[in-house]
Design a protein around this motif. Structure first.
Motif, mmCIF file in Angstrom:
data_model
loop_
_atom_site.group_PDB
_atom_site.id
_atom_site.type_symbol
_atom_site.label_atom_id
_atom_site.label_comp_id
_atom_site.label_asym_id
_atom_site.label_seq_id
_atom_site.Cartn_x
_atom_site.Cartn_y
_atom_site.Cartn_z
ATOM 1 N N SER A 2 0.825 -1.214 0.000
ATOM 2 C CA SER A 2 0.000 0.000 0.000
ATOM 3 C C SER A 2 0.856 1.259 0.000
ATOM 4 C CB SER A 2 -0.922 0.004 1.220
ATOM 5 O OG SER A 2 -0.158 0.138 2.417
ATOM 6 N N ARG A 3 0.259 2.340 -0.467
ATOM 7 C CA ARG A 3 0.938 3.636 -0.396
ATOM 8 C C ARG A 3 1.097 4.083 1.060
ATOM 9 N NH1 ARG A 3 1.840 6.259 -5.109
ATOM 10 N NH2 ARG A 3 0.790 5.428 -6.963
ATOM 11 N N GLU A 4 0.195 3.616 1.923
ATOM 12 C CA GLU A 4 0.298 3.962 3.332
ATOM 13 C C GLU A 4 1.591 3.409 3.933
ATOM 14 O OE1 GLU A 4 -3.952 4.471 2.283
ATOM 15 O OE2 GLU A 4 -2.409 2.982 1.818
ATOM 16 N N LEU A 5 1.888 2.136 3.665
ATOM 17 C CA LEU A 5 3.126 1.576 4.182
ATOM 18 C C LEU A 5 4.337 2.225 3.505
ATOM 19 C CD1 LEU A 5 4.542 -0.388 6.058
ATOM 20 C CD2 LEU A 5 4.386 -2.133 4.260
ATOM 21 N N ARG A 40 4.627 5.284 2.595
ATOM 22 C CA ARG A 40 4.888 6.562 3.270
ATOM 23 C C ARG A 40 5.490 6.347 4.655
ATOM 24 N NH1 ARG A 40 0.184 8.223 0.241
ATOM 25 N NH2 ARG A 40 -1.236 7.481 1.881
ATOM 26 N N VAL A 41 5.089 5.265 5.337
ATOM 27 C CA VAL A 41 5.671 4.951 6.638
ATOM 28 C C VAL A 41 7.172 4.690 6.512
ATOM 29 C CG1 VAL A 41 5.801 3.113 8.380
ATOM 30 C CG2 VAL A 41 3.593 4.126 7.792
ATOM 31 N N ILE A 42 7.548 3.903 5.512
ATOM 32 C CA ILE A 42 8.966 3.581 5.330
ATOM 33 C C ILE A 42 9.738 4.796 4.840
ATOM 34 C CG2 ILE A 42 10.604 2.080 4.136
ATOM 35 C CD1 ILE A 42 8.802 0.726 6.273
ATOM 36 N N ALA A 43 9.141 5.557 3.938
ATOM 37 C CA ALA A 43 9.815 6.739 3.399
ATOM 38 C C ALA A 43 10.003 7.820 4.455
ATOM 39 C CB ALA A 43 9.039 7.293 2.209
ATOM 40 N N GLU A 72 23.386 8.291 4.007
ATOM 41 C CA GLU A 72 22.119 8.667 3.384
ATOM 42 C C GLU A 72 21.262 7.437 3.128
ATOM 43 O OE1 GLU A 72 23.589 12.606 0.889
ATOM 44 O OE2 GLU A 72 23.352 10.696 -0.159
ATOM 45 N N LEU A 73 19.965 7.606 3.281
ATOM 46 C CA LEU A 73 19.003 6.576 2.907
ATOM 47 C C LEU A 73 18.446 6.910 1.528
ATOM 48 C CD1 LEU A 73 16.952 5.931 6.161
ATOM 49 C CD2 LEU A 73 18.728 4.499 5.166
ATOM 50 N N ILE A 74 18.414 5.921 0.661
ATOM 51 C CA ILE A 74 17.903 6.116 -0.690
ATOM 52 C C ILE A 74 16.635 5.281 -0.840
ATOM 53 C CG2 ILE A 74 18.424 5.964 -3.151
ATOM 54 C CD1 ILE A 74 21.399 5.968 -2.366
ATOM 55 N N HIS A 75 15.495 5.946 -0.802
ATOM 56 C CA HIS A 75 14.213 5.256 -0.937
ATOM 57 C C HIS A 75 13.835 5.175 -2.415
ATOM 58 C CE1 HIS A 75 13.192 5.093 3.333
ATOM 59 N NE2 HIS A 75 13.665 6.325 3.443
ATOM 60 N N ALA A 76 13.325 4.028 -2.817
ATOM 61 C CA ALA A 76 12.799 3.878 -4.177
ATOM 62 C C ALA A 76 11.491 4.651 -4.292
ATOM 63 C CB ALA A 76 12.560 2.404 -4.482
ATOM 64 N N ASP A 77 11.053 4.895 -5.534
ATOM 65 C CA ASP A 77 9.722 5.462 -5.716
ATOM 66 C C ASP A 77 8.689 4.389 -5.376
ATOM 67 O OD1 ASP A 77 9.650 3.739 -7.915
ATOM 68 O OD2 ASP A 77 9.892 5.345 -9.378
ATOM 69 N N TYR A 78 7.413 4.742 -5.430
ATOM 70 C CA TYR A 78 6.387 3.796 -4.995
ATOM 71 C C TYR A 78 6.419 2.493 -5.783
ATOM 72 C CZ TYR A 78 1.853 1.631 -4.254
ATOM 73 O OH TYR A 78 0.853 0.726 -3.991
ATOM 74 N N GLY A 97 8.924 1.126 -7.278
ATOM 75 C CA GLY A 97 10.098 0.376 -6.856
ATOM 76 C C GLY A 97 9.904 -0.258 -5.491
ATOM 77 N N PHE A 98 9.216 0.446 -4.593
ATOM 78 C CA PHE A 98 8.917 -0.090 -3.275
ATOM 79 C C PHE A 98 8.057 -1.343 -3.383
ATOM 80 C CE2 PHE A 98 5.671 -0.217 0.100
ATOM 81 C CZ PHE A 98 6.468 -0.457 1.208
ATOM 82 N N VAL A 99 7.033 -1.301 -4.217
ATOM 83 C CA VAL A 99 6.167 -2.467 -4.405
ATOM 84 C C VAL A 99 6.981 -3.650 -4.914
ATOM 85 C CG1 VAL A 99 4.233 -3.395 -5.732
ATOM 86 C CG2 VAL A 99 4.080 -1.107 -4.739
ATOM 87 N N GLN A 100 7.875 -3.400 -5.856
ATOM 88 C CA GLN A 100 8.714 -4.475 -6.382
ATOM 89 C C GLN A 100 9.586 -5.068 -5.278
ATOM 90 O OE1 GLN A 100 11.103 -3.305 -9.763
ATOM 91 N NE2 GLN A 100 12.445 -5.085 -9.582
ATOM 92 N N GLN A 101 10.132 -4.228 -4.425
ATOM 93 C CA GLN A 101 10.947 -4.708 -3.314
ATOM 94 C C GLN A 101 10.137 -5.567 -2.364
ATOM 95 O OE1 GLN A 101 12.447 -1.104 -1.604
ATOM 96 N NE2 GLN A 101 13.977 -0.768 -3.204
ATOM 97 N N MET A 102 8.946 -5.100 -2.016
ATOM 98 C CA MET A 102 8.105 -5.835 -1.091
ATOM 99 C C MET A 102 7.692 -7.189 -1.655
ATOM 100 S SD MET A 102 7.689 -4.221 1.816
ATOM 101 C CE MET A 102 9.467 -4.013 1.611
#
Length: 395
Positions: free
Chosen positions: A70-73, A75-78, A362-368, A370-375
């Motif tokens: 979800s986008r909610e999670l 945003r939590v990680i980001a 530095e922390l490098i967060h993927a875009d949304y 990319g985050f879904v792919q990681q999860m």
């Protein structure tokens, strides 16, 4: 505790660590559910505490996978970010580059290790942990609110019910024992166990009505012998407390407990799990590196984590099952093969990069997307490894 008494849970699963690869626990849980091995309790530590919270919000694997992506999670990680240049002066930035060497040097003072621990004060270590923490969380007080809102929405995840695993979470705190009305300045840390309400009955069944921290045996001068148990607690501050680490996230304050730091004090609570359940699903873990992780834990908690890990992997329950004196596939300690998760999931988590100019990590967060792919990659790794284990052992 009488080893022949009935244990309160049939199956217990450990979510012990994980960091930003916390998603593989969710896939592992889904595999157990799919094979009619749903855990009755989950014990979460560090990053695993967030996974335990997600299962509590969405116990059905389909809903859990939706929450995980979800986008909610996202945003939590980001919201977990590195310290910005304006938040740390030049002197502190230099400390980021040198603190690993300092920890390594201090941890190697084995000949006077106990005297070093005694010299450290409550205030000194608290200041060190707060000043040297590499990361922060934006809007920390409302950090996890979106997750519960998503889970309770009409199109969101299922709510906890009778089949939802009960949750326990481990953290620790800086502890000062009162002496004659004053506080002792000698530094102590204490393991915290946040458990379900009915846990009080389990503790009362113990021989002396008290649980002891395994870490005390490795650092008796620094770790308090007794575990502080709380059965009335809220997830958000407790997850945050469990996720605090030696130098990643700063300690967090909880009323009536004081300054709390992470679950590393008992990252793999195998003794607790085997006391609670007939069948325990734990994970094999890789050793701690000798330059960064091991010295950091040695510096703060006072013990060598690789010695503790060796004891964990060699642990043998006094009794395999509470019902018989013989071992069976349904009543035993199961070690799920996750020790290679860092290699197998390389690139499938939040990335870190050292900025030499700013002297920060530095922390490098993927875009949304990319985050879904990681999860999804983490979920699949955890699911497949657990499913393969179940098949190989005919569970």
């Amino acid at each position: 505790m009488n080893n022949k008494s009935i244990k309160p849970y049939e199956r217990v699963q450990l979510f012990s660590g994980g960091g930003s690869r916390f998603g593989y626990y969710l896939g592992s849980y889904a595999a157990l559910v799919a094979h009619d091995l749903t855990p009755d309790m989950i014990i979460g530590t560090c990053g695993g505490s967030l996974s335990a919270y997600l299962v509590n919000l969405a116990p059905d694997p389909k809903d859990l996978q939706a929450l995980m992506c979800s986008r909610e999670l996202y945003r939590v990680i980001a919201a977990i970010r590195h310290v910005s240049p304006d938040e740390a002066n030049r002197r502190v930035k230099i400390r980021y580059m040198t603190h690993a060497v300092k920890r390594w040097r201090l941890s190697k003072q084995r000949d006077n290790g106990q005297s070093q621990q005694q010299a450290d004060s409550y205030e000194r270590l608290l200041d060190e942990l707060q000043q040297l923490a590499m990361f922060r969380i934006d809007n920390e007080e409302q950090w996890l609110d979106e997750l519960s809102s998503f889970a309770s929405s009409e199109n969101g995840s299922s709510q906890p019910n009778a089949s939802t695993p009960e949750i326990a979470i481990i953290a620790s705190r800086l502890y000062q024992a009162p002496i004659d009305g004053l506080y002792n300045e000698q530094l102590k840390l204490q393991e915290l166990l946040f458990a379900p309400p009915r846990f009080e009955h389990f503790v009362s069944s113990l021989t002396d009505g008290e649980m002891r921290s395994p870490a005390h045996a490795f650092a008796s001068e620094r770790i308090h012998q007794a575990i502080e148990i709380r059965t009335q607690w809220d997830f958000a501050p407790v997850v945050r407390a469990s996720m605090a680490d030696m130098y990643y996230l700063p300690p967090t304050h909880i009323a009536e407990l004081g300054w709390c730091l992470g679950g590393v004090i008992n990252l793999t609570p195998i003794e607790l799990a085997c006391q609670l359940g007939d069948s325990v699903f734990a994970e094999t873990k890789a050793g701690y590196d000798s330059w960064l992780a091991a010295p950091a834990i040695q510096r703060v908690f006072g013990f060598d984590p690789n010695e503790r890990l060796s004891a964990v992997h060699g642990y043998q329950p006094m009794e395999v099952t509470s019902h018989t004196n013989t071992a069976s596939n349904n009543h035993q300690l199961h070690w799920l093969p996750f020790a290679d998760n860092e290699q197998q999931l390389a690139g499938q988590n939040v990335q870190k990069r050292f900025n030499l100019k700013q002297m920060t990590v530095e922390l490098i967060h993927a875009d949304y997307d990319g985050f879904v792919q990681q999860m999804q990659a983490q979920w699949q790794y955890g699911y497949q490894r657990t499913a393969d284990y179940i098949q190989q052992h005919s569970l």
